[in-house]
Design a protein around this motif. Structure first.
Motif, PDB file in Angstrom:
ATOM      1  N   ALA A  66     -13.133 -30.373  -3.070  1.00 53.34           N
ATOM      2  CA  ALA A  66     -13.145 -31.187  -4.292  1.00 53.34           C
ATOM      3  C   ALA A  66     -14.569 -31.351  -4.824  1.00 53.34           C
ATOM      4  O   ALA A  66     -14.810 -31.216  -6.028  1.00 53.34           O
ATOM      5  CB  ALA A  66     -12.511 -32.554  -4.033  1.00 53.34           C
ATOM      6  N   LEU A  67     -15.506 -31.615  -3.938  1.00 56.05           N
ATOM      7  CA  LEU A  67     -16.898 -31.781  -4.359  1.00 56.05           C
ATOM      8  C   LEU A  67     -17.475 -30.477  -4.913  1.00 56.05           C
ATOM      9  O   LEU A  67     -18.146 -30.482  -5.946  1.00 56.05           O
ATOM     10  CB  LEU A  67     -17.747 -32.287  -3.186  1.00 56.05           C
ATOM     11  CG  LEU A  67     -17.424 -33.704  -2.704  1.00 56.05           C
ATOM     12  CD1 LEU A  67     -18.147 -34.002  -1.402  1.00 56.05           C
ATOM     13  CD2 LEU A  67     -17.752 -34.737  -3.769  1.00 56.05           C
ATOM     14  N   LYS A  68     -17.194 -29.368  -4.257  1.00 53.88           N
ATOM     15  CA  LYS A  68     -17.689 -28.070  -4.732  1.00 53.88           C
ATOM     16  C   LYS A  68     -17.084 -27.689  -6.077  1.00 53.88           C
ATOM     17  O   LYS A  68     -17.695 -26.952  -6.844  1.00 53.88           O
ATOM     18  CB  LYS A  68     -17.392 -26.980  -3.711  1.00 53.88           C
ATOM     19  CG  LYS A  68     -18.248 -27.068  -2.468  1.00 53.88           C
ATOM     20  CD  LYS A  68     -17.847 -26.004  -1.463  1.00 53.88           C
ATOM     21  CE  LYS A  68     -18.606 -26.154  -0.169  1.00 53.88           C
ATOM     22  NZ  LYS A  68     -18.157 -25.161   0.834  1.00 53.88           N
ATOM     23  N   ALA A  69     -15.892 -28.213  -6.363  1.00 56.87           N
ATOM     24  CA  ALA A  69     -15.234 -27.933  -7.643  1.00 56.87           C
ATOM     25  C   ALA A  69     -15.782 -28.810  -8.763  1.00 56.87           C
ATOM     26  O   ALA A  69     -15.371 -28.692  -9.911  1.00 56.87           O
ATOM     27  CB  ALA A  69     -13.722 -28.132  -7.515  1.00 56.87           C
ATOM     28  N   GLY A  70     -16.712 -29.711  -8.421  1.00 55.53           N
ATOM     29  CA  GLY A  70     -17.338 -30.533  -9.446  1.00 55.53           C
ATOM     30  C   GLY A  70     -16.763 -31.924  -9.581  1.00 55.53           C
ATOM     31  O   GLY A  70     -17.136 -32.668 -10.489  1.00 55.53           O
ATOM     32  N   LEU A  71     -15.851 -32.292  -8.692  1.00 55.18           N
ATOM     33  CA  LEU A  71     -15.297 -33.643  -8.730  1.00 55.18           C
ATOM     34  C   LEU A  71     -16.189 -34.565  -7.912  1.00 55.18           C
ATOM     35  O   LEU A  71     -16.972 -34.115  -7.079  1.00 55.18           O
ATOM     36  CB  LEU A  71     -13.868 -33.640  -8.184  1.00 55.18           C
ATOM     37  CG  LEU A  71     -12.905 -32.700  -8.912  1.00 55.18           C
ATOM     38  CD1 LEU A  71     -11.523 -32.763  -8.261  1.00 55.18           C
ATOM     39  CD2 LEU A  71     -12.819 -33.016 -10.389  1.00 55.18           C
ATOM     40  N   ARG A  72     -16.068 -35.860  -8.179  1.00 56.43           N
ATOM     41  CA  ARG A  72     -16.868 -36.863  -7.481  1.00 56.43           C
ATOM     42  C   ARG A  72     -15.941 -37.875  -6.818  1.00 56.43           C
ATOM     43  O   ARG A  72     -14.848 -38.135  -7.316  1.00 56.43           O
ATOM     44  CB  ARG A  72     -17.780 -37.589  -8.481  1.00 56.43           C
ATOM     45  CG  ARG A  72     -18.858 -36.692  -9.068  1.00 56.43           C
ATOM     46  CD  ARG A  72     -19.596 -37.373 -10.209  1.00 56.43           C
ATOM     47  NE  ARG A  72     -18.752 -37.713 -11.357  1.00 56.43           N
ATOM     48  CZ  ARG A  72     -18.345 -36.844 -12.280  1.00 56.43           C
ATOM     49  NH1 ARG A  72     -18.680 -35.588 -12.213  1.00 56.43           N
ATOM     50  NH2 ARG A  72     -17.608 -37.243 -13.295  1.00 56.43           N
ATOM     51  N   ARG A  73     -16.410 -38.430  -5.734  1.00 54.08           N
ATOM     52  CA  ARG A  73     -15.645 -39.472  -5.046  1.00 54.08           C
ATOM     53  C   ARG A  73     -15.441 -40.644  -5.999  1.00 54.08           C
ATOM     54  O   ARG A  73     -16.376 -41.077  -6.660  1.00 54.08           O
ATOM     55  CB  ARG A  73     -16.454 -39.878  -3.815  1.00 54.08           C
ATOM     56  CG  ARG A  73     -15.799 -40.830  -2.900  1.00 54.08           C
ATOM     57  CD  ARG A  73     -14.627 -40.243  -2.126  1.00 54.08           C
ATOM     58  NE  ARG A  73     -14.150 -41.359  -1.327  1.00 54.08           N
ATOM     59  CZ  ARG A  73     -13.251 -42.233  -1.769  1.00 54.08           C
ATOM     60  NH1 ARG A  73     -12.643 -42.055  -2.915  1.00 54.08           N
ATOM     61  NH2 ARG A  73     -12.926 -43.266  -1.034  1.00 54.08           N
ATOM     62  N   THR A 113     -11.605 -23.237  -2.384  1.00 49.04           N
ATOM     63  CA  THR A 113     -12.728 -23.589  -3.253  1.00 49.04           C
ATOM     64  C   THR A 113     -12.680 -22.772  -4.532  1.00 49.04           C
ATOM     65  O   THR A 113     -12.849 -23.313  -5.637  1.00 49.04           O
ATOM     66  CB  THR A 113     -14.068 -23.371  -2.522  1.00 49.04           C
ATOM     67  OG1 THR A 113     -14.094 -24.212  -1.371  1.00 49.04           O
ATOM     68  CG2 THR A 113     -15.246 -23.700  -3.414  1.00 49.04           C
ATOM     69  N   GLU A 114     -12.442 -21.489  -4.404  1.00 47.48           N
ATOM     70  CA  GLU A 114     -12.365 -20.614  -5.580  1.00 47.48           C
ATOM     71  C   GLU A 114     -11.241 -21.058  -6.521  1.00 47.48           C
ATOM     72  O   GLU A 114     -11.427 -21.136  -7.735  1.00 47.48           O
ATOM     73  CB  GLU A 114     -12.133 -19.178  -5.123  1.00 47.48           C
ATOM     74  CG  GLU A 114     -12.177 -18.164  -6.246  1.00 47.48           C
ATOM     75  CD  GLU A 114     -12.040 -16.740  -5.733  1.00 47.48           C
ATOM     76  OE1 GLU A 114     -11.658 -15.873  -6.555  1.00 47.48           O
ATOM     77  OE2 GLU A 114     -12.301 -16.476  -4.553  1.00 47.48           O
ATOM     78  N   ALA A 115     -10.092 -21.380  -5.963  1.00 44.00           N
ATOM     79  CA  ALA A 115      -8.962 -21.826  -6.770  1.00 44.00           C
ATOM     80  C   ALA A 115      -9.245 -23.175  -7.435  1.00 44.00           C
ATOM     81  O   ALA A 115      -8.938 -23.383  -8.620  1.00 44.00           O
ATOM     82  CB  ALA A 115      -7.701 -21.912  -5.922  1.00 44.00           C
ATOM     83  N   ALA A 116      -9.843 -24.098  -6.687  1.00 45.54           N
ATOM     84  CA  ALA A 116     -10.145 -25.418  -7.239  1.00 45.54           C
ATOM     85  C   ALA A 116     -11.177 -25.327  -8.361  1.00 45.54           C
ATOM     86  O   ALA A 116     -11.033 -25.986  -9.393  1.00 45.54           O
ATOM     87  CB  ALA A 116     -10.640 -26.349  -6.132  1.00 45.54           C
TER      88      ALA A 116
END
Length: 75
Positions: free
Chosen positions: A44-51, A10-13
């Motif tokens: 992916a979601l925690k990194a701010g991306l969306r499905r 998560t930190e890296a993403a």
């Protein structure tokens, strides 16, 4: 497996998405994740991306779900 669940992915993403947003603001960020890999979907979601189902694609050995920074996506 010995470091799973510690937040490193998560930190890296988050750092990668932040860098891309700053240095390539007009580029699409895409993460492809296996449907059964709920942990990576959460990263992916925690990194701010969306499905983004419109970007789902068949990978070499199965379906990959897409998560992007494109506007107008679900999730």
């Amino acid at each position: 497996p010995s470091v799973w669940g510690r937040g490193y992915a998560t930190e890296a993403a988050i750092a990668a998405v932040a860098w891309a947003n700053q240095h390539q603001p007009d580029s699409t960020i895409l993460a492809r994740v296996r449907p059964a890999n709920k942990a990576s979907q959460n990263v992916a979601l925690k990194a701010g991306l969306r499905r983004d189902p419109a970007m789902d694609d068949q990978g070499e050995d199965g379906m990959d779900l897409a998560f992007t920074n494109r506007t107008g996506t679900t999730g």
